[in-house]
Design an enzyme around this catalytic site. Structure first.
Site, short mmCIF file in Angstrom:
data_model
loop_
_atom_site.label_atom_id
_atom_site.label_comp_id
_atom_site.label_asym_id
_atom_site.label_seq_id
_atom_site.Cartn_x
_atom_site.Cartn_y
_atom_site.Cartn_z
CD GLU A 59 81.01 17.70 63.65
OE1 GLU A 59 81.51 18.84 63.49
OE2 GLU A 59 80.12 17.25 62.92
CE LYS A 75 76.52 18.29 62.13
NZ LYS A 75 77.91 18.34 61.58
CB CYS A 131 79.18 21.07 63.62
SG CYS A 131 80.39 21.95 62.59
#
Lengths: 265, 265
Positions: B42, B111, B144
Site C-alpha cells: 500500500e 480504497k 489493507c
C-alpha cells in the site's frame, strides 16, 4: 465477569439414556464450577453418524419433551445451550440447539446450513439464528457449519449478540503441522471481525469410524483463543462480555459502523 | 501453475524518486524470478504516515502520470498490483492500487474502507473493488483494512475472483506469543471461507515512530499460509489458481452455493 464453560464429551450414537446421563453430569459439573453459561456439543442427545433417517428418527425428541425439561431443571441459574436431535411438530427431523435455564426452554434454533450427509437426515431450519436475552447478556446461537458463513456471524453481531455459542461436531480434516483446526481459524476471524466472544463446544471420540477434531475453544473479542482443550473435559473461561459492546478498533474506526453495504452487492 | 510474488519493502515517506527506484527494482526482481503476478505494498509510491493532507498532496500522482507508465513499462508480461497515493481528476486524494502490465494501466481501485488517520487525508472510494481479467485469471483487488470486511472478500469470490491481492501497511498490534498477526488470521479465514487464494504484500521498517507488522503472506484456497516473511524480500509461491474454481468442500457442500442470503438480513 461471565464464566463460560464448554463440556467437551463423547455422546454415544443412539444411546439416549447414556447421553442423557452424560449431559446431566456435565450440567452438574458446570454448576459446581459456578459457570454462568454452559455449551454442550451438537447432537449431544443422540450422537451424529446415523446410518439413515430412520435411525435418527428413532432417537429424535420433541423440544417440549422430557429430555429438555430435565436439562432445564438441572440447569437452575445456569444458561445451557445444547445440541439435540429434534422431532418437529411437523414430523420433520432437525439438527437443533436449545437454550435453557431453570425456567424452561428459552429458544430452539434449527441448523440452517447442513453438512454433507446431514442433508439425507435433517430438514434445514428456515429461521435465522436467535439472539437470546439471557441473564449474562445477548447470546447468539449457531450450530457447527453455520459458523463458516461470515454473513451469519455478522448478522448476529449486528443484532447485538455479545457472545456467540456454537455446539459443533467437527470431523477431522487435514491441516499442516502446528496449525489449529481450520474451523477455529474461521471462528477467531469471526470474533475479531465483529468484536464478539465465541464459545465452541466440540465432541471427542470416534463414532462409526468418524474421528472428531475435539476442537473446543473459547475466543475473546479480539479473536484470541483464551481456553481450549482436546480432552474430555470442561473448558472454562471468565469473560468480560461488556467489552463486546465497544466496536471501536482505532480512534476513528468501528467494525460495524465502518461497513459499506452498498458496495457488497 | 501461477507464480505469485509479493515484494515486501520499506517505502520512504515523501521520497518519490527513491520509492520509484525501489519499486522498479522489485518489478525487475520479480521478472527475474519468472513471476506472473507481483504485489507491492500500500502507498508504495509515497510512504504512509503523512503529517497532514498537504504533505500527502505534495507527493500524490495521477493514475495517468509517468510513475504508473514507468511501472507498466517495467512490468512487461508481469501483472503488477501496486499501492500509490493518487491525485484524482476531481482534485481529491485517494489511497489507491493500480493493476498494470506492459499494455498499461488495467484498473485502479480506490480504497473504500479507510483506516484511522487516513480519514483526515484521503477520500474513500465509492466503487466496489474490481475483479480484473488478467492473463492468469480473475484477480480481485483490496487494500489493507478492506480485507477485514468478509462481505467484501465474499463479493469478490461471488464475482469470480480466484486470487485476491492486497497491498497493505499493517501497523503492529499486540498479539499473544506464537500467534500470527490477527489480520493474517482474518485473511486465512477469508481464503478458506471462499476457497480463493490470497496474496498480501505488507511493508517493513518504522516510519515516524510507526512500527509495521511486515506480515506479507500468500495463502492457499484451503486457508493455509504457503509463503510468508517478515524480511525485506520477495515472497514467492507457485499456485494452481484453477483450484479456486472448485467450491466443493464435501460430497454435498459448496461454500458459495450453500449460502442462504434470505437469512442474513
Amino acid at each position: 465477569m461471565t464464566r463460560v464453560a464448554c463440556a467437551q464429551l463423547a455422546p454415544r450414537i443412539g444411546e439416549l439414556a447414556e447421553n442423557r446421563a452424560r449431559t446431566l453430569a456435565a450440567i452438574r459439573a458446570a454448576r459446581l464450577r459456578d459457570a454462568d453459561v454452559l455449551v454442550l456439543p451438537e447432537l449431544a442427545s443422540s450422537g451424529y453418524v446415523f446410518a439413515d433417517e430412520a435411525e435418527a428418527r428413532s432417537v429424535a425428541v420433541p423440544a417440549g419433551g422430557p429430555l429438555l425439561a430435565d436439562w432445564a431443571r438441572a440447569a437452575g441459574k445456569l444458561t445451557v445451550v445444547a445440541g439435540f436431535c429434534e422431532l418437529g411438530d411437523d414430523g420433520a427431523l432437525y439438527n437443533s440447539a436449545a437454550v435453557l435455564d431453570g425456567h424452561g426452554v428459552r429458544a430452539v434454533y434449527r441448523k440452517t446450513h447442513l453438512w454433507d450427509r446431514e442433508r439425507l437426515v435433517f430438514t434445514p431450519g428456515d429461521l435465522p439464528p436467535p439472539v437470546v436475552r439471557t441473564k449474562v447478556g445477548p447470546v447468539g446461537v449457531l450450530i457447527c457449519y453455520d459458523l463458516e458463513f461470515p454473513e451469519l456471524t455478522r448478522s448476529l453481531a449486528l443484532r447485538g449478540a455479545e457472545l456467540i455459542v456454537a455446539p459443533v461436531n467437527w470431523p477431522v480434516v487435514p491441516r499442516p503441522q502446528g496449525e489449529r483446526p481450520p474451523e477455529v481459524v474461521q471462528a477467531m476471524a469471526a470474533a475479531r471481525t465483529n468484536r464478539v466472544f465465541v464459545a465452541i463446544c466440540d465432541r471427542t471420540g470416534t463414532e462409526r469410524g468418524q474421528r472428531w477434531t475435539a476442537g473446543t475453544s473459547i475466543i475473546d473479542e479480539s479473536g484470541w483463543v483464551v481456553a481450549e482443550s482436546t480432552e474430555d473435559t470442561l473448558v472454562v473461561a471468565d469473560l468480560d462480555l461488556s467489552r463486546a459492546r465497544d466496536k471501536a478498533i482505532s480512534e476513528r474506526n468501528d467494525v460495524l459502523a465502518d461497513r459499506r453495504p452498498e458496495l457488497y452487492g
